[in-house]
Design an enzyme around this catalytic site. Sequence first.
Site, PDB file in Angstrom:
ATOM      1  N   ARG A 168      -4.884   3.223 -16.161  1.00 52.67           N
ATOM      2  CA  ARG A 168      -5.062   4.022 -14.946  1.00 52.67           C
ATOM      3  C   ARG A 168      -5.678   5.397 -15.181  1.00 52.67           C
ATOM      4  O   ARG A 168      -6.553   5.814 -14.424  1.00 52.67           O
ATOM      5  CB  ARG A 168      -3.737   4.138 -14.177  1.00 52.67           C
ATOM      6  CG  ARG A 168      -3.146   2.761 -13.792  1.00 52.67           C
ATOM      7  CD  ARG A 168      -1.980   2.858 -12.833  1.00 52.67           C
ATOM      8  NE  ARG A 168      -2.437   3.221 -11.504  1.00 52.67           N
ATOM      9  CZ  ARG A 168      -2.339   4.410 -10.987  1.00 52.67           C
ATOM     10  NH1 ARG A 168      -1.731   5.381 -11.639  1.00 52.67           N
ATOM     11  NH2 ARG A 168      -2.819   4.653  -9.788  1.00 52.67           N
ATOM     12  N   GLY A 178       0.752  -1.242   0.000  1.00 52.68           N
ATOM     13  CA  GLY A 178       0.000   0.000   0.000  1.00 52.68           C
ATOM     14  C   GLY A 178       0.780   1.288   0.000  1.00 52.68           C
ATOM     15  O   GLY A 178       0.195   2.351  -0.150  1.00 52.68           O
ATOM     16  N   CYS A 222     -11.509   3.851 -29.823  1.00 50.39           N
ATOM     17  CA  CYS A 222     -12.767   4.545 -30.098  1.00 50.39           C
ATOM     18  C   CYS A 222     -13.593   4.769 -28.844  1.00 50.39           C
ATOM     19  O   CYS A 222     -14.673   4.197 -28.670  1.00 50.39           O
ATOM     20  CB  CYS A 222     -13.564   3.734 -31.109  1.00 50.39           C
ATOM     21  SG  CYS A 222     -12.569   3.363 -32.537  1.00 50.39           S
ATOM     22  N   TYR A 280      -9.067   5.547 -13.218  1.00 47.38           N
ATOM     23  CA  TYR A 280      -9.027   6.261 -11.931  1.00 47.38           C
ATOM     24  C   TYR A 280      -8.828   7.755 -12.100  1.00 47.38           C
ATOM     25  O   TYR A 280      -8.620   8.455 -11.119  1.00 47.38           O
ATOM     26  CB  TYR A 280      -7.865   5.754 -11.071  1.00 47.38           C
ATOM     27  CG  TYR A 280      -7.721   4.260 -10.961  1.00 47.38           C
ATOM     28  CD1 TYR A 280      -8.709   3.476 -10.379  1.00 47.38           C
ATOM     29  CD2 TYR A 280      -6.563   3.637 -11.413  1.00 47.38           C
ATOM     30  CE1 TYR A 280      -8.544   2.113 -10.259  1.00 47.38           C
ATOM     31  CE2 TYR A 280      -6.402   2.263 -11.295  1.00 47.38           C
ATOM     32  CZ  TYR A 280      -7.386   1.504 -10.722  1.00 47.38           C
ATOM     33  OH  TYR A 280      -7.215   0.157 -10.599  1.00 47.38           O
ATOM     34  N   PRO A 329       4.346  -5.285  -0.516  1.00 46.96           N
ATOM     35  CA  PRO A 329       4.359  -4.089  -1.364  1.00 46.96           C
ATOM     36  C   PRO A 329       4.395  -4.429  -2.856  1.00 46.96           C
ATOM     37  O   PRO A 329       5.036  -5.391  -3.265  1.00 46.96           O
ATOM     38  CB  PRO A 329       5.648  -3.379  -0.954  1.00 46.96           C
ATOM     39  CG  PRO A 329       6.542  -4.462  -0.451  1.00 46.96           C
ATOM     40  CD  PRO A 329       5.650  -5.523   0.136  1.00 46.96           C
ATOM     41  N   GLY A 330       3.695  -3.652  -3.626  1.00 51.36           N
ATOM     42  CA  GLY A 330       3.726  -3.807  -5.080  1.00 51.36           C
ATOM     43  C   GLY A 330       4.206  -2.519  -5.720  1.00 51.36           C
ATOM     44  O   GLY A 330       5.346  -2.394  -6.169  1.00 51.36           O
ATOM     45  N   ARG A 331       3.319  -1.522  -5.710  1.00 55.47           N
ATOM     46  CA  ARG A 331       3.600  -0.252  -6.381  1.00 55.47           C
ATOM     47  C   ARG A 331       4.934   0.370  -5.964  1.00 55.47           C
ATOM     48  O   ARG A 331       5.676   0.860  -6.809  1.00 55.47           O
ATOM     49  CB  ARG A 331       2.459   0.726  -6.070  1.00 55.47           C
ATOM     50  CG  ARG A 331       2.468   1.977  -6.910  1.00 55.47           C
ATOM     51  CD  ARG A 331       1.473   3.018  -6.383  1.00 55.47           C
ATOM     52  NE  ARG A 331       0.209   2.482  -6.001  1.00 55.47           N
ATOM     53  CZ  ARG A 331      -0.895   2.469  -6.764  1.00 55.47           C
ATOM     54  NH1 ARG A 331      -0.855   3.013  -7.965  1.00 55.47           N
ATOM     55  NH2 ARG A 331      -2.005   1.948  -6.316  1.00 55.47           N
TER      56      ARG A 331
HETATM   57  N1  LLP Z   1      -1.745  -6.906  -0.788  1.00 58.25           N
HETATM   58  C1  LLP Z   1      -3.045  -6.947  -1.102  1.00 58.25           C
HETATM   59  C2  LLP Z   1      -3.931  -7.858  -0.375  1.00 58.25           C
HETATM   60  C3  LLP Z   1      -3.544  -6.113  -2.126  1.00 58.25           C
HETATM   61  O1  LLP Z   1      -4.829  -6.137  -2.421  1.00 58.25           O
HETATM   62  C4  LLP Z   1      -2.666  -5.238  -2.814  1.00 58.25           C
HETATM   63  C5  LLP Z   1      -3.144  -4.383  -3.891  1.00 58.25           C
HETATM   64  C6  LLP Z   1      -1.307  -5.246  -2.452  1.00 58.25           C
HETATM   65  C7  LLP Z   1      -0.882  -6.080  -1.416  1.00 58.25           C
HETATM   66  C8  LLP Z   1      -0.293  -4.375  -3.122  1.00 58.25           C
HETATM   67  O2  LLP Z   1      -0.569  -3.026  -2.895  1.00 58.25           O
HETATM   68  P1  LLP Z   1       0.458  -1.883  -3.361  1.00 58.25           P
HETATM   69  O3  LLP Z   1       1.692  -1.984  -2.505  1.00 58.25           O
HETATM   70  O4  LLP Z   1       0.759  -2.088  -4.796  1.00 58.25           O
HETATM   71  O5  LLP Z   1      -0.303  -0.624  -3.115  1.00 58.25           O
HETATM   72  N2  LLP Z   1      -4.887  -1.035  -9.842  1.00 58.25           N
HETATM   73  C9  LLP Z   1      -4.767  -0.038  -8.797  1.00 58.25           C
HETATM   74  C10 LLP Z   1      -4.158  -0.606  -7.544  1.00 58.25           C
HETATM   75  C11 LLP Z   1      -4.924  -1.794  -7.003  1.00 58.25           C
HETATM   76  C12 LLP Z   1      -4.303  -2.375  -5.762  1.00 58.25           C
HETATM   77  C13 LLP Z   1      -4.925  -3.680  -5.411  1.00 58.25           C
HETATM   78  N3  LLP Z   1      -4.359  -4.344  -4.273  1.00 58.25           N
HETATM   79  C14 LLP Z   1      -3.960   1.129  -9.339  1.00 58.25           C
HETATM   80  O6  LLP Z   1      -3.548   1.085 -10.498  1.00 58.25           O
HETATM   81  O7  LLP Z   1      -3.758   2.119  -8.640  1.00 58.25           O
END
Ligand code: LLP
Length: 415
Positions: free
Chosen positions: A313, A240, A342, A317, A275-277
Amino acid sequence: PTAALVRGPHGLALEGVALADIAAHQGTPTFVYSLAEIRRAYGAWRDALAGRDALVCYAVKANSNLGVLSAFARMGAGFDIVSGGELARVLAAGGEAGKVVFSGVGKSEVEMRQTLSAGIGCFNIESPSEVARLDAIARELGTRAPVALRVNPDVDARTHPYISTGLKNNKFGIAFDDAFDLYRDAAARPGLRVVGIACHIGSQLLDPTPMADATTKVLELVDRLAAAGIALEHIDLGGGVGIRYRDETPPTIAEYLAPILARLEGRREALHFEPGRSLVGNAGVLLTRVEYLKHGETMNFAVVDAAMNDLARPALYDAWHEVVEVAPHGEPQTYEVVGPICESGDFLAHERPLAVAEGDLLAILSAGAYGMTMSSNYNTRGRAAEVIVDGNAMHVVRERESVESLFALESRLPE
Ligand code: LLP
């Protein structure tokens, strides 16, 4: 947003590779990722957690390219997956099943069998029905599934409503007040081994306070469980952490973790994060070419060869991504940066000053997370190529999809 992006004699370069060279070799649109940035981002997590029993489980959904996953696997990362498909990618990339956590509200029986047989580290359970289903499958396979309950702490993550997940009224997690009883149920089941607790409240968080508050609530529950004879081995505090797209001032990883770690002082449980983003978002750009410049009465349009199918995105969003010229050309004018699809919603950026001519290249920044993974084939557009740069080297980690491959699984009606 991306430190590895530098302006050199041949225009913008990512690390030591000119974006113009990548376009010349691979065409456009192409996602380009910097290995140095990925390593730096992972290093920030590792350093902030140094000396602790902690596992960083990269959230595969952010960017699931095998090249990217292999980089994380080699750095020793774990992985947070949300499907059997993502586990297959992790294993193909050299990741360790034992360091995988499986999140998601809708795990199917097939996925449970697949991931349990592979020996993943933990199932983050999101409902009572899932407890029962996983218990039954594990018994049938003659094993015990390691589980954590994903609890919903009911804190406001103060982020975009579509990516906020910790409030009572959304589909994620187990209501905090129901968690204790469900833990007792799970602990009594022969097919389950209760090992942890998980919590994730949302994405693109710019303030560490909500997660720190959630940690306090989680710890209270962990202590209540221990008193009832259910001792947990790990605490998973989700992902997150936000990144800078425009002018946001996200905390550094150390700043984000400080108030959380303060609350964990003196505890014995291992820590997991997902973490992802924050690991890949600013490691990537989407490289695109200007097809046409259209000068309308009220607006100018730069029609580029990337579209909402490549980067959803902005359309989904109303997200803001910085757009920069690879090599500026003439005087800047204000443009709507749009794709060829389109739909009026097919825009990548609104009202940007750009010094461009037709045929020029643009880089759309902060496209390393939730870019390629959310792309589609809408309008029968093959998905973009993906390239990882490492110093002066360039590795094509995904070829551009051919048109034939897009309908290879389809057939005409019988004559
Ligand atoms: N863990 C869980 C259970 C999650 O649902 C998520 C993301 C993460 C970890 C990773 O979160 P991060 O560190 O990336 O914030 N498509 C959207 C973001 C959707 C996130 C979904 N869950 C965007 O493009 O902003």
